[in-house]
Design a protein around this motif. Structure first.
Motif, PDB file in Angstrom:
ATOM      1  N   ALA A 188      37.917  37.897  23.551  1.00 39.15           N
ATOM      2  CA  ALA A 188      38.231  39.287  23.267  1.00 39.15           C
ATOM      3  C   ALA A 188      39.250  39.811  24.149  1.00 39.15           C
ATOM      4  N   LEU A 189      39.564  39.217  25.243  1.00 41.24           N
ATOM      5  CA  LEU A 189      40.738  39.554  26.092  1.00 41.24           C
ATOM      6  C   LEU A 189      41.915  39.351  25.383  1.00 41.24           C
ATOM      7  N   GLY A 190      41.960  38.146  24.695  1.00 46.31           N
ATOM      8  CA  GLY A 190      43.174  37.866  23.788  1.00 46.31           C
ATOM      9  C   GLY A 190      43.425  38.795  22.931  1.00 46.31           C
ATOM     10  N   SER A 191      42.442  39.529  22.328  1.00 46.82           N
ATOM     11  CA  SER A 191      42.648  40.408  21.140  1.00 46.82           C
ATOM     12  C   SER A 191      42.824  41.723  21.883  1.00 46.82           C
ATOM     13  N   GLY A 192      43.170  41.976  23.108  1.00 49.77           N
ATOM     14  CA  GLY A 192      43.682  43.208  23.740  1.00 49.77           C
ATOM     15  C   GLY A 192      42.223  44.072  24.184  1.00 49.77           C
ATOM     16  N   LYS A 193      41.122  43.572  24.254  1.00 47.69           N
ATOM     17  CA  LYS A 193      39.926  44.269  24.859  1.00 47.69           C
ATOM     18  C   LYS A 193      39.657  44.052  26.158  1.00 47.69           C
ATOM     19  N   SER A 194      38.904  44.793  26.820  1.00 45.53           N
ATOM     20  CA  SER A 194      38.605  44.933  28.236  1.00 45.53           C
ATOM     21  C   SER A 194      37.563  43.600  28.456  1.00 45.53           C
ATOM     22  N   LEU A 195      37.344  43.387  29.673  1.00 43.09           N
ATOM     23  CA  LEU A 195      36.483  42.434  30.177  1.00 43.09           C
ATOM     24  C   LEU A 195      34.884  43.049  30.576  1.00 43.09           C
ATOM     25  N   LEU A 196      34.027  42.570  29.828  1.00 47.19           N
ATOM     26  CA  LEU A 196      32.474  43.294  29.981  1.00 47.19           C
ATOM     27  C   LEU A 196      31.624  42.343  30.837  1.00 47.19           C
ATOM     28  N   ALA A 197      31.060  42.576  31.623  1.00 47.10           N
ATOM     29  CA  ALA A 197      30.247  41.865  32.549  1.00 47.10           C
ATOM     30  C   ALA A 197      29.386  40.676  31.808  1.00 47.10           C
ATOM     31  N   ALA A 198      29.124  41.026  30.688  1.00 37.98           N
ATOM     32  CA  ALA A 198      28.233  40.300  29.646  1.00 37.98           C
ATOM     33  C   ALA A 198      28.973  38.760  29.583  1.00 37.98           C
ATOM     34  N   GLY A 199      30.301  38.931  29.796  1.00 40.52           N
ATOM     35  CA  GLY A 199      31.038  37.629  29.475  1.00 40.52           C
ATOM     36  C   GLY A 199      31.349  37.005  30.667  1.00 40.52           C
ATOM     37  N   VAL A 200      31.050  37.296  31.941  1.00 40.00           N
ATOM     38  CA  VAL A 200      31.378  36.741  33.089  1.00 40.00           C
ATOM     39  C   VAL A 200      30.203  35.755  33.443  1.00 40.00           C
ATOM     40  N   VAL A 201      30.742  34.677  33.594  1.00 42.99           N
ATOM     41  CA  VAL A 201      29.771  33.735  33.944  1.00 42.99           C
ATOM     42  C   VAL A 201      29.752  32.961  35.221  1.00 42.99           C
ATOM     43  N   ARG A 202      30.591  33.364  36.168  1.00 41.03           N
ATOM     44  CA  ARG A 202      30.407  33.079  37.708  1.00 41.03           C
ATOM     45  C   ARG A 202      31.755  33.906  38.203  1.00 41.03           C
ATOM     46  N   VAL A 203      31.504  34.166  39.405  1.00 39.53           N
ATOM     47  CA  VAL A 203      32.468  35.035  40.367  1.00 39.53           C
ATOM     48  C   VAL A 203      32.675  34.405  41.667  1.00 39.53           C
ATOM     49  N   GLU A 204      33.961  34.068  42.135  1.00 36.19           N
ATOM     50  CA  GLU A 204      34.427  33.470  43.155  1.00 36.19           C
ATOM     51  C   GLU A 204      35.400  34.550  43.852  1.00 36.19           C
ATOM     52  N   GLY A 205      35.080  34.489  45.270  1.00 34.41           N
ATOM     53  CA  GLY A 205      36.160  35.093  46.142  1.00 34.41           C
ATOM     54  C   GLY A 205      35.398  36.526  46.715  1.00 34.41           C
ATOM     55  N   ASP A 206      36.199  37.052  47.770  1.00 33.84           N
ATOM     56  CA  ASP A 206      35.731  38.175  48.321  1.00 33.84           C
ATOM     57  C   ASP A 206      36.577  39.253  48.161  1.00 33.84           C
ATOM     58  N   PHE A 207      36.329  40.030  46.969  1.00 38.33           N
ATOM     59  CA  PHE A 207      37.207  41.337  46.675  1.00 38.33           C
ATOM     60  C   PHE A 207      36.707  42.247  46.718  1.00 38.33           C
ATOM     61  N   ARG A 208      37.293  43.663  46.768  1.00 40.55           N
ATOM     62  CA  ARG A 208      36.857  44.880  46.568  1.00 40.55           C
ATOM     63  C   ARG A 208      37.554  45.370  45.365  1.00 40.55           C
ATOM     64  N   ARG A 209      36.748  46.241  44.849  1.00 38.50           N
ATOM     65  CA  ARG A 209      37.194  47.214  43.660  1.00 38.50           C
ATOM     66  C   ARG A 209      38.729  47.531  43.733  1.00 38.50           C
ATOM     67  N   GLY A 210      39.488  47.361  42.647  1.00 37.18           N
ATOM     68  CA  GLY A 210      41.091  47.694  42.822  1.00 37.18           C
ATOM     69  C   GLY A 210      41.847  46.317  43.202  1.00 37.18           C
ATOM     70  N   ASP A 211      40.998  45.183  44.058  1.00 39.66           N
ATOM     71  CA  ASP A 211      42.043  44.166  44.266  1.00 39.66           C
ATOM     72  C   ASP A 211      41.991  43.274  43.028  1.00 39.66           C
ATOM     73  N   ALA A 212      43.149  42.419  43.042  1.00 35.93           N
ATOM     74  CA  ALA A 212      43.686  41.812  41.933  1.00 35.93           C
ATOM     75  C   ALA A 212      42.736  40.251  41.809  1.00 35.93           C
ATOM     76  N   VAL A 213      42.370  39.886  40.484  1.00 33.33           N
ATOM     77  CA  VAL A 213      41.505  38.813  40.404  1.00 33.33           C
ATOM     78  C   VAL A 213      42.155  38.027  39.213  1.00 33.33           C
ATOM     79  N   ASP A 214      41.906  36.709  39.230  1.00 31.64           N
ATOM     80  CA  ASP A 214      42.366  35.960  37.797  1.00 31.64           C
ATOM     81  C   ASP A 214      41.171  35.737  36.985  1.00 31.64           C
ATOM     82  N   VAL A 215      41.101  35.687  35.760  1.00 33.84           N
ATOM     83  CA  VAL A 215      40.256  35.644  34.940  1.00 33.84           C
ATOM     84  C   VAL A 215      40.542  34.120  34.439  1.00 33.84           C
ATOM     85  N   LEU A 216      39.543  33.109  34.530  1.00 31.18           N
ATOM     86  CA  LEU A 216      39.350  31.859  34.273  1.00 31.18           C
ATOM     87  C   LEU A 216      38.691  31.625  32.819  1.00 31.18           C
TER      88      LEU A 216
END
Ligand code: GLU
Length: 374
Positions: free
Chosen positions: A295-323
């Protein structure tokens, strides 16, 4: 004409138009209402053609100082300017709402300060609000929140504010309606040898040419602020035009004549990505499933449903990588949630998220406007 192909505001899905004080308010302090009606008619025509328009309107201090009878157009002290802005802003917003309303267009007011665009979390908020307003068919009208902004943290001119608004609104073009028809090699009011600059392909080469003086003495912009605005927009791949605002129907007139100074943007998509990537120091990772990766590859946003694991201590607006599922980084962006929240909603469908968070959720974990594919 080659130059016309480099700046086609008519083709931009999202356009920012900045209107200066001296266009809106005559030297005697009266609103230039009949002119303003012609500008609003131009905006209504673009709106009807499906273009999304963000307006940046000055004029609060000029209007308010007249109402309050303040000397020097309300600019003799910061307190005067702030009182004038508070008084004038309500008149200004009312005026836009009334005139756009005559074309059945709803206006929305956003008063912003420098920090709203500099701070990542607030940038995301401003950006999301603009996006939602535009989706709803509303014309957002922005001005600086002059009545509270202090000198050190002010834009002070709406040219740079408009450039930041264009970045936050993911616009493809910025038109600065000015009291002069563009940039000259010297100030044409003082120097008869000054010649007009049609196109600026290299912003660095002309930075020294612009004077900080506003031709009218009413706004605070001047050409230096316009060149600085063009530099900011350029970094994000947004072309800018400085155009004569004084004539009736200034947008239609520019469309017809093409006369103005155009700052071209080389490869807008790449520049925007570089700009987004350049402001990020990555502090977290979101692992996603194959569906979300495609979905990301075709220009869509990332929804929570597609996230399988979260790493790191970040706050809204910080930069994260999508793996992706193979552990390789596929995208980078400004995350819409704090780490704890992202953790709690990972893998959850949108309709379950409100109950988990206890408040109305954001539209995405990573909005498509705030990410770049790697
Ligand atoms: N924000 C100011 C106003 O509304 C104008 C700033 C400028 O002149 O660019 O009066």
């Amino acid at each position: 004409m080659k130059r016309a192909a480099q700046f086609r505001p008519g083709k931009a899905a999202r356009l920012v138009v900045k209107v200066g004080s001296s266009l809106l308010v005559a030297p005697d302090g009266q609103v230039r209402r009949s002119w303003l009606e012609t500008l609003v008619a131009d905006i209504a025509a673009r709106h009807a053609a499906g273009q999304q328009v963000i307006l940046v309107s000055s004029g609060a201090i000029a209007l308010g100082s007249r109402r309050l009878g303040l000397a020097k157009g309300g600019r003799s002290s910061l307190e005067d300017a702030q009182a004038a802005a508070a008084t004038g802003q309500i008149l200004l917003a009312g005026l836009w709402a009334e005139l756009l309303g005559q074309h059945a267009i709803t206006a929305a007011q956003m008063l912003v300060t420098l920090g709203d665009f500099e701070d990542r979390r607030r940038f995301l908020n401003a950006s999301a609000t603009l996006d939602r307003l535009l989706q709803l068919g509303v014309v957002p009208i922005l001005n600086e929140n002059d009545s509270v902004a202090t000198e050190e943290i002010r834009f002070g001119d709406n040219d740079r504010l408009a450039a930041r608004a264009a970045q936050a609104g993911s616009a493809q073009a910025l038109i600065l309606l000015s009291d002069i028809d563009g940039l000259y090699t010297a100030n044409p009011a003082h120097d008869p040898t000054a010649s007009f600059i049609d196109t600026v392909p290299d912003i660095a080469a002309i930075a020294h040419m612009a004077s900080a003086e506003s031709a009218s003495g009413m706004g605070s912009g001047g050409m230096a602020a316009k060149v600085e605005a063009a530099r900011i927009a350029h970094a994000a791949g947004i072309p800018v035009a400085i155009v004569a605002g004084q004539p009736d129907h200034p947008l239609a007139a520019f469309d017809a004549s093409g006369h103005g100074t155009i700052f071209t943007a080389a490869d807008p998509k790449r520049a925007r990505k570089a700009w987004l990537a350049g402001r990020m120091q990555v502090v977290g990772q979101l692992h996603v499933d194959a569906g979300a990766a495609s979905a990301l590859g075709s220009g869509k946003s990332l929804l929570a449903a597609g996230v399988v694991r979260v790493e790191g201590d970040f706050r809204r607006g910080d930069a994260v990588d999508v793996l992706g599922p193979d552990g390789r980084a596929i995208a980078r962006g400004l995350v819409g949630y704090d780490a704890g929240e992202a953790h709690a909603i990972a893998g959850k469908r949108s309709d379950a998220i409100a109950a988990i968070l206890g408040y109305a959720p954001r539209s995405a974990v990573l909005h498509r406007d705030q990410l770049v594919m790697l």
